[in-house]
Enzyme design. Sequence first.
Site, PDB file in Angstrom:
ATOM      1  N   ASP A   1       0.953  -1.240   0.042  1.00 37.12           N
ATOM      2  CA  ASP A   1       0.135  -0.145  -0.005  1.00 37.12           C
ATOM      3  C   ASP A   1       0.974   1.296  -0.088  1.00 37.12           C
ATOM      4  O   ASP A   1       1.849   1.491   0.692  1.00 37.12           O
ATOM      5  CB  ASP A   1      -1.036  -0.128   1.268  1.00 37.12           C
ATOM      6  CG  ASP A   1      -1.991  -1.033   1.511  1.00 37.12           C
ATOM      7  OD1 ASP A   1      -1.516  -2.129   0.907  1.00 37.12           O
ATOM      8  OD2 ASP A   1      -2.866  -1.030   1.752  1.00 37.12           O
TER       9      ASP A   1
ATOM     10  N   HIS B   1      -1.136   4.484  -0.647  1.00 34.71           N
ATOM     11  CA  HIS B   1      -2.170   5.482  -0.129  1.00 34.71           C
ATOM     12  C   HIS B   1      -1.884   6.907  -0.286  1.00 34.71           C
ATOM     13  O   HIS B   1      -1.836   7.596   0.510  1.00 34.71           O
ATOM     14  CB  HIS B   1      -2.187   5.082   1.270  1.00 34.71           C
ATOM     15  CG  HIS B   1      -3.231   3.891   1.537  1.00 34.71           C
ATOM     16  ND1 HIS B   1      -4.602   3.986   1.361  1.00 34.71           N
ATOM     17  CD2 HIS B   1      -3.059   2.765   2.316  1.00 34.71           C
ATOM     18  CE1 HIS B   1      -5.110   2.804   1.694  1.00 34.71           C
ATOM     19  NE2 HIS B   1      -4.357   1.868   2.055  1.00 34.71           N
TER      20      HIS B   1
ATOM     21  N   ASP C   1      -4.154  -0.501  -3.538  1.00 32.38           N
ATOM     22  CA  ASP C   1      -4.426   0.828  -2.583  1.00 32.38           C
ATOM     23  C   ASP C   1      -3.361   1.829  -2.958  1.00 32.38           C
ATOM     24  O   ASP C   1      -2.412   2.252  -2.045  1.00 32.38           O
ATOM     25  CB  ASP C   1      -4.061   0.410  -0.951  1.00 32.38           C
ATOM     26  CG  ASP C   1      -5.386  -0.446  -0.455  1.00 32.38           C
ATOM     27  OD1 ASP C   1      -6.110  -0.809  -1.553  1.00 32.38           O
ATOM     28  OD2 ASP C   1      -5.477  -0.582   0.450  1.00 32.38           O
TER      29      ASP C   1
ATOM     30  N   ASP D   1      -6.279   7.329  -1.629  1.00 31.50           N
ATOM     31  CA  ASP D   1      -6.928   7.588  -0.207  1.00 31.50           C
ATOM     32  C   ASP D   1      -5.943   7.749   0.917  1.00 31.50           C
ATOM     33  O   ASP D   1      -4.670   7.491   0.705  1.00 31.50           O
ATOM     34  CB  ASP D   1      -8.048   6.574  -0.097  1.00 31.50           C
ATOM     35  CG  ASP D   1      -9.143   6.392  -0.727  1.00 31.50           C
ATOM     36  OD1 ASP D   1      -9.545   7.548  -1.288  1.00 31.50           O
ATOM     37  OD2 ASP D   1      -9.837   5.395  -0.818  1.00 31.50           O
ATOM     38  N   ARG D   2      -6.432   8.277   2.026  1.00 27.31           N
ATOM     39  CA  ARG D   2      -5.700   8.616   3.171  1.00 27.31           C
ATOM     40  C   ARG D   2      -4.398   9.897   3.021  1.00 27.31           C
ATOM     41  O   ARG D   2      -4.689  10.813   3.556  1.00 27.31           O
ATOM     42  CB  ARG D   2      -4.979   7.229   3.657  1.00 27.31           C
ATOM     43  CG  ARG D   2      -5.688   6.068   3.831  1.00 27.31           C
ATOM     44  CD  ARG D   2      -6.825   6.173   4.904  1.00 27.31           C
ATOM     45  NE  ARG D   2      -7.348   4.849   5.319  1.00 27.31           N
ATOM     46  CZ  ARG D   2      -8.299   4.762   6.178  1.00 27.31           C
ATOM     47  NH1 ARG D   2      -8.790   5.941   6.897  1.00 27.31           N
ATOM     48  NH2 ARG D   2      -8.686   3.863   6.678  1.00 27.31           N
TER      49      ARG D   2
ATOM     50  N   ASN E   1      -8.716  -3.025  -2.255  1.00 30.73           N
ATOM     51  CA  ASN E   1      -9.723  -2.521  -1.625  1.00 30.73           C
ATOM     52  C   ASN E   1     -10.250  -1.092  -1.911  1.00 30.73           C
ATOM     53  O   ASN E   1     -11.342  -0.708  -1.969  1.00 30.73           O
ATOM     54  CB  ASN E   1     -10.190  -3.053  -0.247  1.00 30.73           C
ATOM     55  CG  ASN E   1      -9.258  -2.483   0.752  1.00 30.73           C
ATOM     56  OD1 ASN E   1      -8.064  -2.528   0.748  1.00 30.73           O
ATOM     57  ND2 ASN E   1      -9.784  -1.686   1.543  1.00 30.73           N
ATOM     58  N   HIS E   2      -9.300  -0.244  -1.737  1.00 25.58           N
ATOM     59  CA  HIS E   2      -9.361   1.030  -2.156  1.00 25.58           C
ATOM     60  C   HIS E   2      -9.578   1.496  -3.591  1.00 25.58           C
ATOM     61  O   HIS E   2      -9.947   2.866  -3.724  1.00 25.58           O
ATOM     62  CB  HIS E   2      -8.337   1.897  -1.450  1.00 25.58           C
ATOM     63  CG  HIS E   2      -8.534   2.245   0.185  1.00 25.58           C
ATOM     64  ND1 HIS E   2      -9.091   3.238   0.549  1.00 25.58           N
ATOM     65  CD2 HIS E   2      -8.349   1.301   1.078  1.00 25.58           C
ATOM     66  CE1 HIS E   2      -9.055   3.136   2.093  1.00 25.58           C
ATOM     67  NE2 HIS E   2      -8.921   1.891   2.352  1.00 25.58           N
TER      68      HIS E   2
ATOM     69  N   HIS F   1      -3.726  -8.579  -3.188  1.00 22.26           N
ATOM     70  CA  HIS F   1      -3.716  -7.451  -2.310  1.00 22.26           C
ATOM     71  C   HIS F   1      -4.156  -7.835  -0.858  1.00 22.26           C
ATOM     72  O   HIS F   1      -3.412  -7.675   0.196  1.00 22.26           O
ATOM     73  CB  HIS F   1      -4.898  -6.147  -2.648  1.00 22.26           C
ATOM     74  CG  HIS F   1      -4.892  -5.330  -1.769  1.00 22.26           C
ATOM     75  ND1 HIS F   1      -3.948  -4.285  -1.542  1.00 22.26           N
ATOM     76  CD2 HIS F   1      -6.066  -5.051  -0.777  1.00 22.26           C
ATOM     77  CE1 HIS F   1      -4.151  -3.439  -0.595  1.00 22.26           C
ATOM     78  NE2 HIS F   1      -5.469  -3.984  -0.133  1.00 22.26           N
TER      79      HIS F   1
ATOM     80  N   ARG G   1     -13.539  -6.232   9.698  1.00 25.59           N
ATOM     81  CA  ARG G   1     -13.379  -5.080   8.841  1.00 25.59           C
ATOM     82  C   ARG G   1     -14.819  -5.142   8.279  1.00 25.59           C
ATOM     83  O   ARG G   1     -15.356  -3.880   7.601  1.00 25.59           O
ATOM     84  CB  ARG G   1     -12.567  -5.551   7.690  1.00 25.59           C
ATOM     85  CG  ARG G   1     -11.156  -5.315   7.946  1.00 25.59           C
ATOM     86  CD  ARG G   1     -10.200  -5.426   6.706  1.00 25.59           C
ATOM     87  NE  ARG G   1      -8.694  -5.498   6.917  1.00 25.59           N
ATOM     88  CZ  ARG G   1      -8.005  -4.785   6.820  1.00 25.59           C
ATOM     89  NH1 ARG G   1      -8.242  -3.333   6.358  1.00 25.59           N
ATOM     90  NH2 ARG G   1      -6.748  -4.780   6.851  1.00 25.59           N
TER      91      ARG G   1
ATOM     92  N   HIS H   1      -2.091  -4.542   2.368  1.00 27.83           N
ATOM     93  CA  HIS H   1      -3.662  -4.395   2.994  1.00 27.83           C
ATOM     94  C   HIS H   1      -3.283  -4.241   4.555  1.00 27.83           C
ATOM     95  O   HIS H   1      -4.322  -3.534   5.069  1.00 27.83           O
ATOM     96  CB  HIS H   1      -4.159  -5.755   2.697  1.00 27.83           C
ATOM     97  CG  HIS H   1      -5.670  -5.566   3.071  1.00 27.83           C
ATOM     98  ND1 HIS H   1      -6.448  -4.575   2.529  1.00 27.83           N
ATOM     99  CD2 HIS H   1      -6.753  -6.420   3.619  1.00 27.83           C
ATOM    100  CE1 HIS H   1      -7.687  -4.744   3.219  1.00 27.83           C
ATOM    101  NE2 HIS H   1      -7.678  -5.856   3.708  1.00 27.83           N
TER     102      HIS H   1
END
Length: 306
Positions: free
Chosen positions: A52, A54, A80, A83-84, A112-113, A162, A210, A237
């Site tokens: 990740d 991000h 990923d 995001d973040r 997943n993002h 992932h 989750r 992840h």
Amino acid sequence: MKLDIDACIERLYAGHALSEWEVTKVCELLQELLCDEPNVVSIPAPVTVVGDVHGQFHDLVEIFAIGGRVPSTNYLFLGDYVDRGQHSVETISLLACLKLRHKARIHLLRGNHESRNITRTYGFYAECHTKYGSACVWRAFTDVFDCLALAVIIDDSIFCVHGGLSPSITHVDQLRVLDRFGEIPHEGAVADLVWSDPDGDVTGFARSQRGAGYTFGARVVDRFLHTNGMAHILRAHQLCMEGFLVLFNDRLSTVWSAPNYCYRCGNVASILHVDPYLKRDFVTFDAAPESRAPAPQPTPDNMYFL
């Protein structure tokens, strides 16, 4: 107007975002390229594997400084990308351009993002609106996300994904026939691949806290590897404070590549070099000096990873 992909790459390395027209054209071309890839891509070693990132763009540039730039180094990114962090646009734009320019040298998996639902909540949607004044760039990239491959196999030996495994999938051939094109569903094999996590306290599968995917233990890993004639599972992840984590008697590894995650977690990060003989070597690193931002205050909506 013709797209100059090399000029785009150099501008992105310098930290400058592309125009809306350039992003839209990149996404259009990349979508065509990715749609021709299978669900499960086979690649040779050597390769450097990245977890990740991000939206931490300066740390992505640091990764290329440590591991070498594409195409001198082969890369596999485990998902990923957005995001973040505060520079998701620049991060995914650079990776997209590199994939277009050197398609055999860099491979991108879906995390997943890479989802419309998740990016609406965790920053990418808002960042696109702020930087471009509309959702056009966000829509272009999320259409690309629908086409990303689900897994990579390195030299028929290392299974890369992932998140993790699924109770619906015992053999890799089952992955090859899934319909991956579209939004990540709330349940089923595709959701499990991007959401699941290993857990040393379980042996089989258990429902994940989750809210999507499963946790899975050593017995599941051993059975999957034996059934498919492989030696190791490599995934991302999960935040690892030391940058990586190896479980189940060296049968599964997690690589995490976002240092000081969310600008407040204080973790180191890693990339993983897989050499021509499939020897695995983690290289850890700290946040780039430029990767500094005020730590956003956690809210119930953005705390699922903690």
